[in-house]
Design an enzyme around this catalytic site. Structure first.
Site, mmCIF file in Angstrom:
data_model
loop_
_atom_site.group_PDB
_atom_site.id
_atom_site.type_symbol
_atom_site.label_atom_id
_atom_site.label_comp_id
_atom_site.label_asym_id
_atom_site.label_seq_id
_atom_site.Cartn_x
_atom_site.Cartn_y
_atom_site.Cartn_z
ATOM 1 N N ASP A 140 7.837 39.486 23.777
ATOM 2 C CA ASP A 140 8.823 40.541 24.071
ATOM 3 C C ASP A 140 9.092 41.388 22.828
ATOM 4 O O ASP A 140 9.010 40.889 21.697
ATOM 5 C CB ASP A 140 10.117 39.853 24.552
ATOM 6 C CG ASP A 140 11.034 40.813 25.274
ATOM 7 O OD1 ASP A 140 10.644 41.982 25.497
ATOM 8 O OD2 ASP A 140 12.164 40.397 25.610
ATOM 9 N N HIS A 156 2.732 48.466 22.571
ATOM 10 C CA HIS A 156 1.876 47.480 23.238
ATOM 11 C C HIS A 156 0.560 47.301 22.475
ATOM 12 O O HIS A 156 0.011 46.207 22.406
ATOM 13 C CB HIS A 156 1.602 47.901 24.684
ATOM 14 C CG HIS A 156 2.830 47.875 25.552
ATOM 15 N ND1 HIS A 156 3.702 46.807 25.576
ATOM 16 C CD2 HIS A 156 3.357 48.786 26.411
ATOM 17 C CE1 HIS A 156 4.694 47.052 26.414
ATOM 18 N NE2 HIS A 156 4.517 48.259 26.935
ATOM 19 N N LEU A 200 -10.436 26.392 22.057
ATOM 20 C CA LEU A 200 -9.066 26.838 22.357
ATOM 21 C C LEU A 200 -9.107 27.596 23.675
ATOM 22 O O LEU A 200 -9.985 28.440 23.871
ATOM 23 C CB LEU A 200 -8.601 27.777 21.218
ATOM 24 C CG LEU A 200 -7.405 28.684 21.460
ATOM 25 C CD1 LEU A 200 -6.119 27.865 21.551
ATOM 26 C CD2 LEU A 200 -7.263 29.702 20.318
HETATM 27 C C1 FPP Z 1 7.190 43.056 26.450
HETATM 28 O O1 FPP Z 1 7.661 44.049 25.581
HETATM 29 C C2 FPP Z 1 5.755 43.142 26.578
HETATM 30 C C3 FPP Z 1 5.083 43.330 27.736
HETATM 31 C C4 FPP Z 1 5.735 43.497 29.052
HETATM 32 C C5 FPP Z 1 3.627 43.412 27.793
HETATM 33 C C6 FPP Z 1 2.885 42.531 26.843
HETATM 34 C C7 FPP Z 1 1.672 43.250 26.473
HETATM 35 C C8 FPP Z 1 1.031 43.185 25.278
HETATM 36 C C9 FPP Z 1 1.375 42.225 24.218
HETATM 37 C C10 FPP Z 1 -0.054 44.117 24.943
HETATM 38 C C11 FPP Z 1 -1.091 44.222 26.000
HETATM 39 C C12 FPP Z 1 -2.302 43.658 25.511
HETATM 40 C C13 FPP Z 1 -3.059 42.832 26.194
HETATM 41 C C14 FPP Z 1 -4.263 42.296 25.543
HETATM 42 C C15 FPP Z 1 -2.747 42.433 27.587
HETATM 43 P P1 FPP Z 1 8.647 45.142 26.143
HETATM 44 O O2 FPP Z 1 7.847 46.334 26.514
HETATM 45 O O3 FPP Z 1 9.454 44.574 27.266
HETATM 46 O O4 FPP Z 1 9.543 45.418 24.892
HETATM 47 P P2 FPP Z 1 11.063 45.914 24.890
HETATM 48 O O5 FPP Z 1 11.867 44.870 25.616
HETATM 49 O O6 FPP Z 1 11.377 46.004 23.441
HETATM 50 O O7 FPP Z 1 11.068 47.250 25.597
#
Ligand code: FPP
Length: 234
Positions: free
Chosen positions: A13, A30, A124
């Site tokens: 997150d 992201h 892994l």
């Molecule tokens: C949460 O941060 C993150 C997500 C919902 C998506 C996770 C995705 C990635 C780590 C990158 C994608 C890469 C791959 C390889 C799948 P948020 O957007 O909710 O953050 P915030 O709460 O600060 O807005």
């Protein structure tokens, strides 16, 4: 460290907040999140972790603006295109947990290719939870179990055991989660691996996901190492 978890699960997150802090757009957040996955994989190999589950896209994330949804799937494709050779050469196995419905075809074929190419690897396992929701998983497992009893002409009303049920979870045959990590300060489970975290140790950190580096993982593992796990016993 005395004990290393067999399975860690991460709610990655804070990508959006990280981007805002840097004056960037959410997609860049992201993208930085995907880089943090690179670092996590390197450290996981270093510490001998065997299973890492990553919450990459939840069944609830469809509520986000379409452009953000598209950008996450594009990043996944880019991630696999750029890293698959390296991941494979390190003996990493890729797994997908989640519903295949609604995932864009291009993303699905990319993840399928990665799963197939790495299927024999043993060092892994990286489990990408993509279009994953724990409630969806439990219903899907229940339906899978009924269907398989039906096709095998078994008694539909026969007693269900945990062992039989678990075979139909998306995550099968991964072991239960030992350590659940959530970044960015929120203290919620958000429909992640509800069955598998029954006895997990939970670790919350304020660090935003793109900043979660080797030393942040060491902090989490050291904290885990201090926990006394009794699984309901004495
Ligand atoms: C949460 O941060 C993150 C997500 C919902 C998506 C996770 C995705 C990635 C780590 C990158 C994608 C890469 C791959 C390889 C799948 P948020 O957007 O909710 O953050 P915030 O709460 O600060 O807005």
């Amino acid at each position: 460290m005395k004990s290393i978890p067999k399975h860690i699960a991460v709610i990655m997150d804070g990508n959006g907040r990280w981007a805002t802090k840097q004056g960037l757009n959410r997609t860049e957040g992201h993208r930085a999140g995907a880089k943090a996955i690179d670092s996590l994989l390197t450290s996981s190999l270093e510490f001998g972790l065997q299973n890492v589950s990553l919450y990459a896209f939840s069944t609830e994330n469809w509520k986000r603006p379409i452009l953000e949804v598209k950008s996450i799937f594009e990043l996944l494709i880019e991630f696999i295109t750029d890293r698959l050779d390296d991941i494979h050469s390190k003996g990493i196995r890729i797994k997908h947990s989640g519903s295949r419905n609604r995932i864009p075809k291009s993303a699905l074929s990319s993840i399928d290719r990665a799963v197939e190419r790495t299927s024999k690897n043993k060092t892994l396992t990286v489990n990408f939870c993509l279009n994953y929701g724990a409630k969806d998983e439990i219903i899907h497992a229940m339906n899978g179990l009924i269907q398989s009893r039906k096709s095998a002409k078994k008694d539909l009303l026969g007693k269900v055991t945990e062992k039989e049920f678990e075979k139909y979870l998306y995550t099968y045959p991964l072991p239960p989660v030992d350590l659940l990590i959530r970044t960015a300060g929120e203290q919620r489970i958000s429909n992640f691996l509800l069955w598998q975290i029954a006895y997990a140790e939970v670790y919350f950190t304020k660090t935003l996901w793109p900043d979660f580096d080797r030393s942040a993982l060491v902090d989490a593992l050291q904290d885990y190492d201090k926990r006394i796990r009794k699984f309901g016993g004495l």
